[in-house]
Design an enzyme around this catalytic site. Structure first.
Site, mmCIF file in Angstrom:
data_model
loop_
_atom_site.group_PDB
_atom_site.id
_atom_site.type_symbol
_atom_site.label_atom_id
_atom_site.label_comp_id
_atom_site.label_asym_id
_atom_site.label_seq_id
_atom_site.Cartn_x
_atom_site.Cartn_y
_atom_site.Cartn_z
ATOM 1 N N TYR A 6 34.576 18.400 -83.060
ATOM 2 C CA TYR A 6 35.784 19.179 -83.362
ATOM 3 C C TYR A 6 35.385 20.522 -83.961
ATOM 4 C CZ TYR A 6 40.201 16.882 -82.523
ATOM 5 O OH TYR A 6 41.337 16.402 -81.920
ATOM 6 N N ASP A 13 45.803 38.616 -63.975
ATOM 7 C CA ASP A 13 45.336 37.228 -63.839
ATOM 8 C C ASP A 13 44.460 37.201 -62.589
ATOM 9 O OD1 ASP A 13 44.926 34.595 -63.186
ATOM 10 O OD2 ASP A 13 47.016 33.975 -63.427
ATOM 11 N N GLU A 65 38.024 23.461 -84.526
ATOM 12 C CA GLU A 65 39.148 24.403 -84.592
ATOM 13 C C GLU A 65 38.731 25.677 -85.318
ATOM 14 O OE1 GLU A 65 40.204 21.106 -84.728
ATOM 15 O OE2 GLU A 65 42.397 21.045 -84.426
ATOM 16 N N ARG A 115 36.202 23.507 -65.190
ATOM 17 C CA ARG A 115 37.652 23.693 -65.254
ATOM 18 C C ARG A 115 38.022 24.228 -66.635
ATOM 19 N NH1 ARG A 115 41.267 22.245 -61.640
ATOM 20 N NH2 ARG A 115 39.497 21.702 -60.338
ATOM 21 N N LYS A 136 37.238 28.523 -60.152
ATOM 22 C CA LYS A 136 37.546 28.850 -58.750
ATOM 23 C C LYS A 136 36.347 29.597 -58.164
ATOM 24 C CE LYS A 136 42.572 28.737 -59.320
ATOM 25 N NZ LYS A 136 42.940 28.816 -60.749
ATOM 26 N N THR A 167 40.742 31.715 -64.724
ATOM 27 C CA THR A 167 40.167 30.378 -64.791
ATOM 28 C C THR A 167 38.691 30.528 -64.446
ATOM 29 O OG1 THR A 167 40.907 30.057 -62.525
ATOM 30 C CG2 THR A 167 42.231 29.030 -64.250
HETATM 31 N N1 DSN Z 1 46.447 25.465 -58.930
HETATM 32 C C1 DSN Z 1 45.921 26.804 -58.811
HETATM 33 C C2 DSN Z 1 45.726 27.179 -57.392
HETATM 34 O O1 DSN Z 1 45.459 26.311 -56.603
HETATM 35 O O2 DSN Z 1 45.814 28.355 -57.065
HETATM 36 C C3 DSN Z 1 46.748 27.766 -59.532
HETATM 37 O O3 DSN Z 1 47.050 27.249 -60.778
#
Ligand code: DSN
Length: 426
Positions: free
Chosen positions: A44, A189, A46, A224, A218, A215
């Site tokens: 932990y 984003d 925080e 993730r 990707k 994120t």
């Molecule tokens: N789920 C993501 C995507 O597939 O683009 C976006 O949050």
């Protein structure tokens, strides 16, 4: 828990034997997996490095500082928060940090290729804020004149530029001019295109926007999770920007950071700094161009949308899956059906490129997709809503028994067998 480990093995086989064309998915390296599966999950912490609410965080502090430093180096930003659990909380934290609930925010609507958290009515970003949404024109492109008009009429505090299903380049400079004309923050984003930005095949938002979310799982090929980045431009405009972001994440929205994820992010950021990563992304884009051309559609990045007929996206997703090809059903611009029964499919090349596939392979993949589309050309979604669930169930069972799809699935399996699965085979 032999059941779970057995299921993990089954999933590994599924990933190995199939073609993964969901553009938001990818395969991480062994090193990323190792960090993710480490004992760092036990701790932990925080707070932030040097300012924690728990003892024993000296090493965790070093890990978090390293992740922040690497991601700033990767993008050329001046501050990073690496604690967001994923993209949705990252985006909500930006809204909560830079605007008060009830104030106006603006983003692209879902059916045009935006994200739920860019202000969709069903998302908390749309419920807590007064969200104004822009769309795309008849050609499926963002119309900056419309964005400007909406911005002038509604004076949003934050304008979002970003995508989940928009196959064209984003004009960050154009958005900046609009944001400046009304004194709004500009947030990008770049979850989908982060890898393309790093590799220099998509313009970087850094010179134009105040804050960036992405994120990390990707095109960046990490675990993730997500990060929020602050640019020099943003800090010049609002010297408290980093503090606002930090407090919005913790204590505003989240509890303890996922330290195993932070470590895995640092590993992935380091990988993304390499020249191999740049070559990988260049190949992702080349592959996308060939796949799109073979399917008779357009792309300027790594993803593409194919219109498969009103309400037929789910049918195509199911039939392709029966043939060993994974895509996702997706709304298309000016959607005539619904998000659950949309009219398109979304495809992309990040994952198959990670397996080592190249342009000629894209031609084979497109040929299989076209065979599947031909195989189900006579099937349509029932118009009556109450018949749809049952129809889908029966359709799925029929597709699983379809001999032509089974044959393609075998061909796909033989083909993918030639390509190692990153993180597993290498
Ligand atoms: N789920 C993501 C995507 O597939 O683009 C976006 O949050």
């Amino acid at each position: 828990m032999s059941k779970i480990f057995n299921l993990i093995e089954q999933e590994k086989e599924r990933q190995k034997n199939g073609l993964e064309l969901i553009p938001s998915e990818n395969y991480v390296s062994c090193d990323v997996l190792q960090a993710l599966g480490s004992i760092l999950t036990d701790k932990y912490s925080e707070g932030y490095p040097g300012r924690r609410y728990y003892g024993g965080n000296q090493i965790i502090d070093e890990i978090e500082k390293e992740a922040k430093e690497l991601v700033n180096k990767l993008f050329g930003t001046v501050y990073a928060n690496v604690q967001p659990y994923s993209g949705s909380p990252a985006n909500l934290a930006v809204d909560l940090g830079l605007a008060e609930p009830g104030s106006v925010i603006m983003g692209m609507n879902l059916v045009s290729g935006g994200h739920l958290t860019h202000g969709a009515p069903v998302s908390f970003t749309g419920k807590l804020f007064k969200a104004v949404q822009y769309g795309v024109d008849q050609n499926g492109r963002i119309d900056l004149d419309e964005v400007e008009k909406l911005a002038q009429e509604n004076s949003p505090k934050i304008i979002w530029v970003g995508l989940t299903a928009y196959p064209y380049k984003l004009d960050f400079k154009g958005f900046r001019e609009i944001a400046d004309s009304i004194g709004a923050y500009l947030a990008a984003d770049i979850s989908h295109i982060a890898g393309l930005v790093v590799a220099g095949v998509h313009e970087s938002p850094v010179p134009y926007v105040d804050v960036i979310t992405t994120t990390t799982h990707k095109t960046l090929r990490g675990p993730r999770g997500a990060v929020i980045l602050v640019t020099q431009k943003g800090l010049d405009r609002d010297p408290d920007l980093s503090k606002k972001i930090d407090s919005a994440i913790f204590p505003g929205l989240q509890g303890g950071p996922h330290n195993h994820t932070t470590a895995a992010m640092a590993v992935a950021f380091n990988e993304a700094l390499s020249s191999e990563f740049k070559s990988y992304i260049e190949q992702v884009v080349k592959n996308a161009q060939v796949l799109a051309a073979e399917l008779g559609i357009e792309t300027e990045n790594h993803l593409m949308l194919k219109n498969v007929g009103v309400g037929r996206g789910y049918l195509v997703e199911i039939a392709l899956e029966a043939a060993g090809i994974t895509v996702n059903k997706n709304t298309i611009p000016n959607e005539q059906s619904s998000p659950f029964y949309p009219s398109g499919i979304r495809l992309g090349t990040p994952a198959i490129t990670s397996r080592g596939m190249k342009e000629d392979d894209m031609k084979k993949i497109a040929a299989w997709i076209k065979q599947v589309l031909e195989e189900i050309k006579d099937y349509d979604l029932p118009k009556e809503q109450n018949q749809r669930a049952n129809f889908i169930k029966e359709f799925r069972a029929k597709m699983a028994e379809n001999e032509n799809l089974k044959k393609i699935k075998e061909e796909v399996k033989e083909f993918t067998g030639k390509y190692p699965l990153p993180g597993v085979d290498e």
